[in-house]
Scaffold this motif. Structure first.
Motif, short mmCIF file in Angstrom:
data_model
loop_
_atom_site.label_atom_id
_atom_site.label_comp_id
_atom_site.label_asym_id
_atom_site.label_seq_id
_atom_site.Cartn_x
_atom_site.Cartn_y
_atom_site.Cartn_z
N TYR A 87 -3.15 -4.00 9.41
CA TYR A 87 -1.90 -3.65 10.08
C TYR A 87 -1.21 -2.38 9.80
O TYR A 87 -0.20 -2.14 10.47
N GLY A 88 -1.54 -1.92 8.62
CA GLY A 88 -1.03 -0.37 8.42
C GLY A 88 -0.24 -0.66 7.13
O GLY A 88 0.29 -1.67 6.90
N ALA A 89 0.04 0.49 6.47
CA ALA A 89 0.74 0.47 5.23
C ALA A 89 2.21 0.12 5.72
O ALA A 89 3.10 -0.51 4.62
N ARG A 90 2.84 0.68 6.47
CA ARG A 90 4.30 0.64 6.81
C ARG A 90 4.79 -0.85 6.96
O ARG A 90 5.80 -1.20 5.85
N PRO A 91 4.32 -1.71 7.64
CA PRO A 91 5.19 -3.23 7.74
C PRO A 91 4.56 -3.74 6.51
O PRO A 91 5.45 -4.77 6.09
N SER A 113 11.98 2.71 2.08
CA SER A 113 10.93 3.80 1.62
C SER A 113 9.44 3.49 2.46
O SER A 113 8.74 4.35 2.96
N GLY A 114 9.37 2.00 2.76
CA GLY A 114 8.08 1.73 3.34
C GLY A 114 8.31 2.13 4.80
O GLY A 114 7.28 2.45 5.32
N ALA A 115 9.43 2.09 5.35
CA ALA A 115 9.73 2.51 6.73
C ALA A 115 9.40 4.14 6.77
O ALA A 115 8.73 4.40 8.00
N LEU A 116 9.30 4.82 5.84
CA LEU A 116 8.91 6.23 6.03
C LEU A 116 7.38 6.67 5.66
O LEU A 116 7.04 7.71 6.12
N LEU A 117 6.73 5.66 5.54
CA LEU A 117 5.28 5.87 5.54
C LEU A 117 4.79 5.94 6.78
O LEU A 117 4.75 5.03 7.79
N ARG A 118 4.23 7.16 7.12
CA ARG A 118 4.10 7.60 8.52
C ARG A 118 2.58 7.38 8.67
O ARG A 118 1.77 7.46 8.14
N PRO A 119 2.30 6.57 9.87
CA PRO A 119 0.89 6.27 10.29
C PRO A 119 0.19 7.38 10.53
O PRO A 119 0.67 8.29 11.33
N LEU A 120 -1.14 7.39 10.26
CA LEU A 120 -1.73 8.59 10.59
C LEU A 120 -2.41 8.62 12.13
O LEU A 120 -2.76 7.31 12.50
N ALA A 121 -2.19 9.86 12.74
CA ALA A 121 -2.43 9.72 14.26
C ALA A 121 -4.04 9.54 14.12
O ALA A 121 -4.89 9.79 13.28
N VAL A 122 -4.60 9.07 15.32
CA VAL A 122 -6.00 8.79 15.73
C VAL A 122 -6.43 10.15 16.14
O VAL A 122 -5.90 10.90 17.03
N GLU A 123 -7.63 10.48 15.57
CA GLU A 123 -8.45 11.91 15.88
C GLU A 123 -9.39 11.34 16.92
O GLU A 123 -10.04 10.61 16.63
N ASP A 124 -9.83 12.34 17.62
CA ASP A 124 -10.98 12.54 18.42
C ASP A 124 -11.26 11.23 19.49
O ASP A 124 -12.10 10.37 19.22
N GLY A 126 6.78 -6.34 1.44
CA GLY A 126 6.73 -6.58 0.03
C GLY A 126 8.04 -6.21 -0.59
O GLY A 126 8.64 -6.82 -1.46
N GLY A 127 8.69 -5.02 0.01
CA GLY A 127 10.00 -4.87 -0.38
C GLY A 127 10.98 -5.81 -0.33
O GLY A 127 11.87 -6.25 -0.97
N PHE A 128 11.11 -6.51 0.94
CA PHE A 128 11.93 -7.67 1.11
C PHE A 128 11.59 -8.72 0.44
O PHE A 128 12.65 -9.36 -0.39
N LEU A 129 10.15 -9.15 -0.07
CA LEU A 129 10.02 -10.16 -0.71
C LEU A 129 10.48 -10.00 -2.20
O LEU A 129 10.99 -11.20 -2.89
N SER A 130 10.11 -8.83 -2.71
CA SER A 130 10.75 -8.72 -4.11
C SER A 130 12.04 -8.64 -4.13
O SER A 130 12.65 -9.37 -5.13
N SER A 131 12.88 -8.28 -3.24
CA SER A 131 14.40 -8.42 -3.39
C SER A 131 14.78 -9.95 -3.11
O SER A 131 15.64 -10.34 -4.08
N VAL A 132 14.20 -10.46 -2.28
CA VAL A 132 14.40 -12.09 -2.06
C VAL A 132 13.99 -12.93 -3.65
O VAL A 132 14.91 -13.78 -3.95
N ALA A 156 3.04 -6.46 -5.54
CA ALA A 156 1.82 -6.07 -5.16
C ALA A 156 1.61 -5.62 -3.64
O ALA A 156 0.88 -4.69 -3.59
N LEU A 157 2.42 -5.93 -2.94
CA LEU A 157 2.20 -5.50 -1.39
C LEU A 157 2.93 -4.16 -0.96
O LEU A 157 2.37 -3.37 -0.42
N VAL A 158 3.77 -3.73 -2.24
CA VAL A 158 4.26 -2.56 -2.30
C VAL A 158 3.31 -1.41 -2.90
O VAL A 158 2.93 -0.23 -2.38
N PHE A 159 2.73 -1.79 -3.95
CA PHE A 159 1.91 -0.92 -4.95
C PHE A 159 0.63 -0.22 -4.34
O PHE A 159 0.18 0.80 -4.03
#
Length: 389
Positions: free
Chosen positions: A17-21, A125-136, A26-32, A59-62
């Motif tokens: 699903y990508g690192a961002r979600p 912070s997780g929302a700032l992880l930019r998904p890498l663009a698809v090449e070629d 993970g950040g939400f679970l750790s806070s809860v 773990a989901l964050v690291f």
């Protein structure tokens, strides 16, 4: 310990699903988990909230966060990793007195609620992880076929289980099982040892504070040194720092005053911090960029066994001998043993900057790549075209 076993789950979800979600979840679970812990009425409640829920969130964050650095950077990758993980040194130095202030001001329940609110910053912070663009990108017909082929590949190897019978990867994991057996011994026993040899309570604690600052500097310096190519490959740098950490630990029993223990603590923090960024960037040389996400997850899970048994064994040695001498010497010996395992890796003695990784799985399929795992995964592109640091 709850952070380590879910490591493969974090890497698998990130590959799918990508690192961002995943990091945001993970950040939400750790806070809860921390917030619910503030209402605990027994030790079992703390195990379930902080130990299980918050541990799962961390773990989901690291794992995705560390893997993302490897994908984002081709050049100066190790320096980027060193800067990324240097925050641990800052937090270890600043958080303990800050949390003590919260305890004194608001009680333990209020302190946990404030820390839970702070943990929500992981979502941002997780929302700032930019998904890498698809090449070629391929034409539509080929694209659809490529997607279906990739989906079949991901389904058949969703957890990258081929890593678990990949010899070089397993030997690399063994290295860090041994490292972790000795790595955390000073965190558990160095202050106690300093007090045994006559240091005051605050003087003994200051040794670990100095080690924490030195740890942060070592992480950044090791990243810079690896990218400067003083040694041929990052795994060679890693061997050096592991060996120096082991030597430093074995010399700790020679310290009998603050004047001798402080330099040893300074050296230990620097050497131990220096090996951390290289642990992750060297993994790319072992399994290739395609498997680095899953590799970090499995490595994080399996190496935790070393941390689990190392500190209790050092405490047991203290009980049966009456001193910490055997504890620190044994900790140093296991790190030196770890440095001797690294030369068994394929192409270790090769002087080329980026030898081809010995990938555990089949060839990378054609077509679009998943946003977070594509790194250097297009067909025909291997580590000889990446500066790994």
């Amino acid at each position: 310990m709850a952070v380590s076993p879910p490591g493969p789950l974090g890497s698998t979800l990130s590959a799918r699903y990508g690192a961002r979600p995943v990091v945001m979840a993970g950040g939400f679970l750790s806070s809860v988990g921390l917030f619910l812990a503030s209402f605990s009425t027994g030790l079992v409640h703390l195990h379930l909230t902080i130990g299980l829920l918050t541990g799962l969130g961390w773990a989901l964050v690291f794992t995705p966060s560390v893997a993302a650095v490897s994908h984002y950077f081709d050049k100066r990758r190790t320096l980027a990793m060193g800067l990324a993980v240097s925050g641990a040194g800052v937090s270890s130095l600043a958080f303990c007195p800050f949390f003590q202030y919260l305890l004194d001001s608001y009680g333990w329940r209020g302190a946990l609620q404030i820390v839970a609110a702070m943990s929500l910053n992981l979502v941002v912070s997780g929302a700032l992880l930019r998904p890498l663009a698809v090449e070629d990108a391929q034409p539509n017909a080929d694209k659809d076929g490529g997607v279906r082929q990739e989906q079949r590949t991901l389904t058949s190897s969703f957890f990258a289980l081929e890593l678990l019978h990949h010899g070089p990867f397993l030997r690399y994991v063994l290295v860090f099982v041994l490292v972790d057996m000795g790595y955390f011994v000073p965190y558990a026993h160095l202050v106690a040892y300093a007090r045994d040899v006559g240091c005051g309570e605050y003087d003994a604690a200051s040794i670990m504070s100095v080690a924490a600052v030195s740890d942060m500097v070592g992480r950044v310096f090791a990243g810079w040194l690896a990218d400067a190519r003083v040694f041929s490959r990052s795994v060679h740098d890693l061997t050096l720092w592991i060996a120096l950490t082991g030597i430093c630990l074995a010399l700790v029993p020679l310290g009998h005053s603050l004047a001798t223990l402080m330099p040893l603590g300074l050296c230990y923090g620097f050497f131990a911090g220096a090996l951390v960024p290289l642990q992750f960037t060297s993994l790319v040389e072992i399994v290739g960029a395609r498997y680095v996400m899953a590799g970090i997850g499995y490595m994080h899970m399996l190496e935790s066994t070393g941390a689990l048994v190392g500190t209790p064994i050092s405490g047991w040695l203290r009980d049966i001998t009456g001193t910490f001498t055997a504890s620190f010497i044994c900790a140093g010996v296991v790190l030196l043993a770890a440095s001797l395992v690294l030369p068994t890796l394929p192409d270790y003695f090769s002087c080329s900057r980026a030898p081809k990784a010995h990938r555990p799985g089949p060839a990378e399929p054609r077509g679009p790549k998943s946003l977070e795992s594509r790194g250097a995964a297009e067909e025909g592109r291997d580590l000889s075209r990446i500066e790994t640091g």
